[in-house]
Design an enzyme around this catalytic site. Structure first.
Site, PDB file in Angstrom:
ATOM      1  N   ARG A  61       0.729  -1.164  -0.142  1.00 36.56           N
ATOM      2  CA  ARG A  61      -0.017  -0.198  -0.124  1.00 36.56           C
ATOM      3  C   ARG A  61       0.931   1.509   0.048  1.00 36.56           C
ATOM      4  O   ARG A  61       0.357   2.408  -0.493  1.00 36.56           O
ATOM      5  CB  ARG A  61      -1.000  -0.061   1.218  1.00 36.56           C
ATOM      6  CG  ARG A  61      -1.793   0.934   1.338  1.00 36.56           C
ATOM      7  CD  ARG A  61      -2.948   0.928   2.689  1.00 36.56           C
ATOM      8  NE  ARG A  61      -3.280  -0.351   2.727  1.00 36.56           N
ATOM      9  CZ  ARG A  61      -4.404  -0.879   2.032  1.00 36.56           C
ATOM     10  NH1 ARG A  61      -5.040  -0.219   1.295  1.00 36.56           N
ATOM     11  NH2 ARG A  61      -4.911  -2.125   2.494  1.00 36.56           N
ATOM     12  N   ARG A  87      -9.771   1.832  -3.553  1.00 31.60           N
ATOM     13  CA  ARG A  87      -8.480   1.473  -2.651  1.00 31.60           C
ATOM     14  C   ARG A  87      -8.332   2.533  -1.626  1.00 31.60           C
ATOM     15  O   ARG A  87      -8.766   3.487  -1.739  1.00 31.60           O
ATOM     16  CB  ARG A  87      -7.217   1.399  -3.710  1.00 31.60           C
ATOM     17  CG  ARG A  87      -7.178   0.678  -4.725  1.00 31.60           C
ATOM     18  CD  ARG A  87      -7.227  -0.838  -4.367  1.00 31.60           C
ATOM     19  NE  ARG A  87      -7.490  -1.665  -5.580  1.00 31.60           N
ATOM     20  CZ  ARG A  87      -7.506  -3.227  -5.332  1.00 31.60           C
ATOM     21  NH1 ARG A  87      -7.635  -3.644  -4.416  1.00 31.60           N
ATOM     22  NH2 ARG A  87      -7.770  -3.812  -6.652  1.00 31.60           N
ATOM     23  N   ILE A  88      -7.859   2.008  -0.473  1.00 34.71           N
ATOM     24  CA  ILE A  88      -7.437   2.816   0.631  1.00 34.71           C
ATOM     25  C   ILE A  88      -6.183   3.153   0.619  1.00 34.71           C
ATOM     26  O   ILE A  88      -5.038   2.301   0.566  1.00 34.71           O
ATOM     27  CB  ILE A  88      -7.760   2.057   2.102  1.00 34.71           C
ATOM     28  CG1 ILE A  88      -9.428   1.664   2.023  1.00 34.71           C
ATOM     29  CG2 ILE A  88      -7.430   2.752   3.384  1.00 34.71           C
ATOM     30  CD1 ILE A  88      -9.601   0.679   3.128  1.00 34.71           C
ATOM     31  N   LEU A  89      -5.805   4.481   0.557  1.00 32.86           N
ATOM     32  CA  LEU A  89      -4.459   5.050   0.476  1.00 32.86           C
ATOM     33  C   LEU A  89      -3.632   4.788   1.947  1.00 32.86           C
ATOM     34  O   LEU A  89      -4.581   5.042   2.755  1.00 32.86           O
ATOM     35  CB  LEU A  89      -4.497   6.482  -0.062  1.00 32.86           C
ATOM     36  CG  LEU A  89      -4.915   6.529  -1.281  1.00 32.86           C
ATOM     37  CD1 LEU A  89      -5.246   7.956  -1.941  1.00 32.86           C
ATOM     38  CD2 LEU A  89      -4.135   5.831  -2.503  1.00 32.86           C
ATOM     39  N   ASN A 103     -13.623  12.754  -0.739  1.00 31.66           N
ATOM     40  CA  ASN A 103     -14.367  11.382  -1.088  1.00 31.66           C
ATOM     41  C   ASN A 103     -15.954  11.700  -0.769  1.00 31.66           C
ATOM     42  O   ASN A 103     -16.685  12.612   0.029  1.00 31.66           O
ATOM     43  CB  ASN A 103     -13.968  10.314   0.039  1.00 31.66           C
ATOM     44  CG  ASN A 103     -14.358   9.079  -0.438  1.00 31.66           C
ATOM     45  OD1 ASN A 103     -14.557   8.723  -1.540  1.00 31.66           O
ATOM     46  ND2 ASN A 103     -14.739   8.215   0.624  1.00 31.66           N
ATOM     47  N   HIS A 105     -19.576   9.326  -0.371  1.00 33.59           N
ATOM     48  CA  HIS A 105     -19.973   8.048   0.414  1.00 33.59           C
ATOM     49  C   HIS A 105     -21.369   7.914   0.225  1.00 33.59           C
ATOM     50  O   HIS A 105     -22.093   8.945   0.605  1.00 33.59           O
ATOM     51  CB  HIS A 105     -19.330   8.034   1.777  1.00 33.59           C
ATOM     52  CG  HIS A 105     -19.747   6.621   2.369  1.00 33.59           C
ATOM     53  ND1 HIS A 105     -18.958   5.706   2.065  1.00 33.59           N
ATOM     54  CD2 HIS A 105     -20.881   6.267   3.114  1.00 33.59           C
ATOM     55  CE1 HIS A 105     -19.409   4.441   2.685  1.00 33.59           C
ATOM     56  NE2 HIS A 105     -20.364   4.896   3.435  1.00 33.59           N
ATOM     57  N   ASP A 137      -9.401  11.777   6.167  1.00 32.61           N
ATOM     58  CA  ASP A 137      -8.219  11.911   7.100  1.00 32.61           C
ATOM     59  C   ASP A 137      -7.819  10.449   7.170  1.00 32.61           C
ATOM     60  O   ASP A 137      -7.771   9.549   6.398  1.00 32.61           O
ATOM     61  CB  ASP A 137      -8.851  12.560   8.506  1.00 32.61           C
ATOM     62  CG  ASP A 137      -9.712  11.450   9.178  1.00 32.61           C
ATOM     63  OD1 ASP A 137     -10.223  10.231   8.792  1.00 32.61           O
ATOM     64  OD2 ASP A 137     -10.384  11.756  10.347  1.00 32.61           O
TER      65      ASP A 137
END
Lengths: 198, 198
Positions: A61, A87-89, A103, A105, A137
């Site tokens: 990642r 993807r989660i950064l 983002n 949601h 965050d």
């Protein structure tokens, strides 16, 4: 803008810019984590650079995040817009773009975080769900909330029909929030986002 | 109806009945866990039996719950309406009144359960909160949702101003839900509550 799929929210922002000469944000780069993402075609059709940083090519990642951030820096990106990016950064992204990653949601956070928000809301039996736009965050689906709009769940709703009504709201709300963020109208105070009057 | 405080939701239901001769629910008993609750006066003013089952007189939650359920049974109560009732009943209540206890909560569940929903929503920085009416099950603030309505959070909101706007919605929504429950219009299927057409 970071995408993983067809990029309907990307398209909504491109349309907002096409329809309003005063739209204050200039999209400069679309990055996908998947080579086949439909949103890449939308980007090139609009004359915007389209790049792939393939998740499956990245050892971890951290290096995936670093490659994306380097690309964003090379294009002098000031506001990072996640539009169906799955993807989660790593935390490096938030460090390098503090309060500059947004983002969207498909639920009223903090209810139903995660990748299956519409299904989970329907399974829970809520009568009201909605859309959240927030700054990113260090935690998933957690940052300061820029805007929320409710969506009423109908008795006959399936995941598909509900998701479609949620997306209609998304496509109106996200360009508005991106424009506000791009013009520095949004002040983050603790967990509150204050919209400065113009 | 079970109360702990001033009983403004109790009053809203009494008013709905006073203003509509066809209102289908007949309040027969108000029980408070505190001797001084203002809602007791509202009940007697409306000609309804008012009783106190003092929490501090009960050795445990089980005997407190049993005392309340016995009183409800003695008055042949068919629908138990929690209106600002701040005690958690034991599971015996749900066993004795299955899908026949309703509660109102000042947030869009599952967001912000518990006794400080308005403060917590404001501290989280949400832009949309609301009201939930739900059947009571064995978990706190968890049962099948009968109705929800959104409330927009304003930039200048304090806990007091936000709570006041939420209560305005509550006082309209709760009588409507109580009427629907009293006439058997609400069908519970798993976690879904279906409103039958009349």
């Amino acid at each position: 803008m970071l995408i993983s799929g067809s990029g309907s929210n990307l398209q909504a922002i491109l349309d907002a810019r096409a329809n309003d000469p005063d739209f204050p944000a200039q999209p400069v780069l679309v990055v996908s984590d998947r080579p086949g993402a439909g949103g890449l075609l939308r980007a090139t059709a609009a004359g915007i650079s389209a790049e792939v940083v393939d998740w499956s090519d990245s050892p971890d990642r951290e290096s995936f995040t670093a490659a994306i951030c380097d690309l964003l820096d090379a294009h002098k990106v000031e506001l990072v817009v996640l539009a169906g990016f799955m993807r989660i950064l790593s935390q490096e992204a938030v460090r390098r773009f503090p309060n500059a990653i947004v983002n969207i949601h498909p639920a009223l956070l903090p209810a139903f975080p995660g990748a299956r928000a519409v299904e989970e809301a329907l399974a829970y039996g809520v009568k009201t769900t909605g859309v959240t736009v927030h700054f990113v965050d260090e935690h998933v689906d957690n940052g300061p909330i820029i805007a929320q709009e409710p969506v009423t769940v109908m008795a006959a709703d399936t995941v598909e029909t509900l998701h479609r009504r949620i997306q209609t709201i998304e496509h109106r709300l996200y360009p508005k929030c991106v424009a506000a963020a791009a013009t520095g109208r949004l002040r983050v105070q603790g967990r509150s986002v204050i919209w400065d009057e113009r």
